[in-house]
Motif scaffolding. Structure first.
Motif, PDB file in Angstrom:
ATOM      1  N   HIS A 124     -22.388   2.402 -69.145  1.00 17.91           N
ATOM      2  CA  HIS A 124     -21.480   3.088 -70.171  1.00 17.91           C
ATOM      3  C   HIS A 124     -20.418   3.521 -69.384  1.00 17.91           C
ATOM      4  O   HIS A 124     -20.490   3.470 -68.155  1.00 17.91           O
ATOM      5  CB  HIS A 124     -22.192   4.392 -70.864  1.00 17.91           C
ATOM      6  CG  HIS A 124     -23.555   4.011 -71.439  1.00 17.91           C
ATOM      7  ND1 HIS A 124     -23.677   3.349 -72.670  1.00 17.91           N
ATOM      8  CD2 HIS A 124     -24.805   4.275 -70.994  1.00 17.91           C
ATOM      9  CE1 HIS A 124     -25.012   3.447 -72.923  1.00 17.91           C
ATOM     10  NE2 HIS A 124     -25.733   3.678 -71.881  1.00 17.91           N
ATOM     11  N   CYS A 134     -17.147   5.505 -75.599  1.00 10.91           N
ATOM     12  CA  CYS A 134     -17.985   4.629 -74.369  1.00 10.91           C
ATOM     13  C   CYS A 134     -17.040   3.242 -74.420  1.00 10.91           C
ATOM     14  O   CYS A 134     -16.712   2.816 -75.445  1.00 10.91           O
ATOM     15  CB  CYS A 134     -19.227   4.155 -75.038  1.00 10.91           C
ATOM     16  SG  CYS A 134     -20.039   3.345 -73.591  1.00 10.91           S
ATOM     17  N   GLU A 173     -17.680   1.037 -72.184  1.00 12.66           N
ATOM     18  CA  GLU A 173     -18.092  -0.453 -71.563  1.00 12.66           C
ATOM     19  C   GLU A 173     -19.282  -0.887 -72.682  1.00 12.66           C
ATOM     20  O   GLU A 173     -20.121  -0.053 -72.927  1.00 12.66           O
ATOM     21  CB  GLU A 173     -18.748   0.079 -70.337  1.00 12.66           C
ATOM     22  CG  GLU A 173     -19.528  -0.844 -69.602  1.00 12.66           C
ATOM     23  CD  GLU A 173     -18.662  -1.858 -68.627  1.00 12.66           C
ATOM     24  OE1 GLU A 173     -17.612  -1.281 -68.204  1.00 12.66           O
ATOM     25  OE2 GLU A 173     -18.797  -3.194 -68.976  1.00 12.66           O
ATOM     26  N   TYR A 174     -19.097  -2.060 -72.960  1.00 16.08           N
ATOM     27  CA  TYR A 174     -20.201  -2.765 -74.102  1.00 16.08           C
ATOM     28  C   TYR A 174     -21.542  -2.532 -73.273  1.00 16.08           C
ATOM     29  O   TYR A 174     -22.007  -2.860 -72.191  1.00 16.08           O
ATOM     30  CB  TYR A 174     -19.939  -4.198 -74.249  1.00 16.08           C
ATOM     31  CG  TYR A 174     -20.731  -4.457 -75.216  1.00 16.08           C
ATOM     32  CD1 TYR A 174     -20.486  -4.407 -76.429  1.00 16.08           C
ATOM     33  CD2 TYR A 174     -21.630  -5.575 -74.678  1.00 16.08           C
ATOM     34  CE1 TYR A 174     -21.346  -4.813 -77.479  1.00 16.08           C
ATOM     35  CE2 TYR A 174     -22.656  -6.135 -75.827  1.00 16.08           C
ATOM     36  CZ  TYR A 174     -22.567  -5.676 -77.218  1.00 16.08           C
ATOM     37  OH  TYR A 174     -23.305  -6.215 -77.933  1.00 16.08           O
ATOM     38  N   CYS A 175     -22.393  -1.874 -74.272  1.00 13.83           N
ATOM     39  CA  CYS A 175     -23.441  -1.445 -73.964  1.00 13.83           C
ATOM     40  C   CYS A 175     -24.650  -1.490 -74.825  1.00 13.83           C
ATOM     41  O   CYS A 175     -25.743  -1.170 -74.880  1.00 13.83           O
ATOM     42  CB  CYS A 175     -23.735   0.040 -73.493  1.00 13.83           C
ATOM     43  SG  CYS A 175     -23.059   1.078 -74.836  1.00 13.83           S
ATOM     44  N   HIS A 186     -22.656   0.160 -79.569  1.00 20.22           N
ATOM     45  CA  HIS A 186     -21.735   0.530 -78.370  1.00 20.22           C
ATOM     46  C   HIS A 186     -20.668   1.161 -79.203  1.00 20.22           C
ATOM     47  O   HIS A 186     -19.919   2.300 -78.825  1.00 20.22           O
ATOM     48  CB  HIS A 186     -21.145  -0.727 -77.606  1.00 20.22           C
ATOM     49  CG  HIS A 186     -19.937  -0.503 -77.102  1.00 20.22           C
ATOM     50  ND1 HIS A 186     -19.765   0.258 -76.008  1.00 20.22           N
ATOM     51  CD2 HIS A 186     -18.642  -1.118 -77.374  1.00 20.22           C
ATOM     52  CE1 HIS A 186     -18.267   0.166 -75.665  1.00 20.22           C
ATOM     53  NE2 HIS A 186     -17.793  -0.801 -76.582  1.00 20.22           N
ATOM     54  N   MET A 241     -20.804   4.843 -80.175  1.00 16.68           N
ATOM     55  CA  MET A 241     -20.893   5.706 -79.060  1.00 16.68           C
ATOM     56  C   MET A 241     -19.707   6.617 -78.830  1.00 16.68           C
ATOM     57  O   MET A 241     -19.167   6.452 -77.788  1.00 16.68           O
ATOM     58  CB  MET A 241     -21.803   4.752 -77.995  1.00 16.68           C
ATOM     59  CG  MET A 241     -22.144   5.945 -76.834  1.00 16.68           C
ATOM     60  SD  MET A 241     -22.974   4.822 -75.484  1.00 16.68           S
ATOM     61  CE  MET A 241     -23.177   6.057 -74.304  1.00 16.68           C
TER      62      MET A 241
END
Ligand code: CUA
Length: 315
Positions: free
Chosen positions: A142, A177, A179-181, A185, A188
């Protein structure tokens, strides 16, 4: 100064980051003009049919070559040292910071204050105080991003990363967030709430749980059975933990480790990878039996013992 279209500058580092950014953009524009200006001029001057003088110039080209090598070299070195100064500033938290633990997981931010207060997707911090975040991920990568503070830090599973800020403006700011998670995502997200220090103390006191972080760690330490070997007078001889944190530790094979958060974490999850000199490799791994949150609580407990003297070991 706050540049147009930029988010509010709400931390001590924000102006430095913005100034560097704007300087880089301006420098790029100047370089763009230096390259494209003459290019269009020559395109026009030497167009087909124009009676321009096309004989080669007669002068030493090494002079231009040296110039266009040295000028960019010093420009780049200048940018490097400027950016490095800002970067090191971002990476090294000042002493006496307020410490807050951050766990990223699909798909939320879990935060815990040293006093024990927990929050999800919300972080209350006092104005003007240095806050140091120790961050870990429970699953995938993340990225903890507060645009108004100009900080963005990848949170990577299996290790700790730190980040710090000093809020300089009251208010509520976005937390993303970055960062693609996975599926959620985009959801987040959260808020950072900067409060006056007295309001923050009030907020802490209102929600203060019975245990602070180190006390929760101490309870876990007993519940998981760590205390049987590391504190008790059982049959197994294990290193005492008083006075360990923040000091070098001699390992088997003559190597040394430094007892920071990462070392304690590895000692719990991968105990066989770093046996302290003079001890048997008998500790089992706790991988899979303990969450990132519990690890940070145990570490807080070990940290709280940093200034204590070890008791006499039982042989
Ligand atoms: Cu967590 Cu994207």
């Amino acid at each position: 100064m706050n540049f147009p279209l930029f988010p509010h500058q709400a931390s001590s580092i924000a102006t430095k980051v913005d100034t560097l950014f704007i300087a880089l953009v301006l420098l790029s524009l100047v370089l763009l003009a230096i390259i494209f200006g003459p290019m269009f001029y020559f395109l026009f001057k030497y167009r087909r049919g124009n009676k321009a003088d096309r004989r080669p110039l007669n002068f030493a080209t090494w002079k231009i070559e040296v110039t266009w090598t040295l000028v960019p070299l010093f420009l780049v070195l200048g940018i490097y040292s400027w950016a490095a100064t800002v970067y090191f500033d971002l990476e090294r938290p000042p002493a006496n910071a307020l410490e807050i633990n951050v766990i990223g997981k699909q798909w939320m931010w879990k935060l815990q204050h040293a006093e024990g207060n927990r929050e999800i997707n919300e972080l209350h911090v006092p104005l003007g105080k240095v806050v140091k975040l120790t961050m870990a991920s429970q699953d995938v990568i993340h990225s903890f991003f507060i645009p108004a503070f100009r900080i963005k830090q990848d949170v990577v599973p299996g290790r700790y990363v730190t980040e710090w800020f000093r809020p300089t403006r009251l208010g509520t700011y976005h937390l993303f967030c970055a960062e693609y998670c996975g599926t959620s995502h985009s959801g987040m997200t959260g808020s950072i709430i900067v409060m006056r220090p007295d309001e923050y103390q009030q907020w802490l006191a209102n929600g203060r749980p019975q245990e602070n972080l180190a006390q929760t760690g101490e309870r876990l330490f007993r519940e998981l059975g760590c205390s049987g070997c590391h504190m008790g007078s059982g049959q197994v001889r294990a290193p005492r933990l008083e006075g360990v944190f923040g000091k070098p530790v001699p390992l088997q094979g003559g190597q040394w480790a430094f007892a920071d958060e990462k070392y304690i974490r590895d000692s719990i999850l991968l105990p066989q990878s770093q046996i302290a000199a003079g001890y048997e490799p008998v500790m089992p791994t706790y991988q899979g039996h303990i969450s990132e949150e519990e690890l940070l609580q145990l570490i807080a407990y070990v940290k709280s013992l940093a200034n204590k003297q070890p008791l006499e070991e039982t042989k």
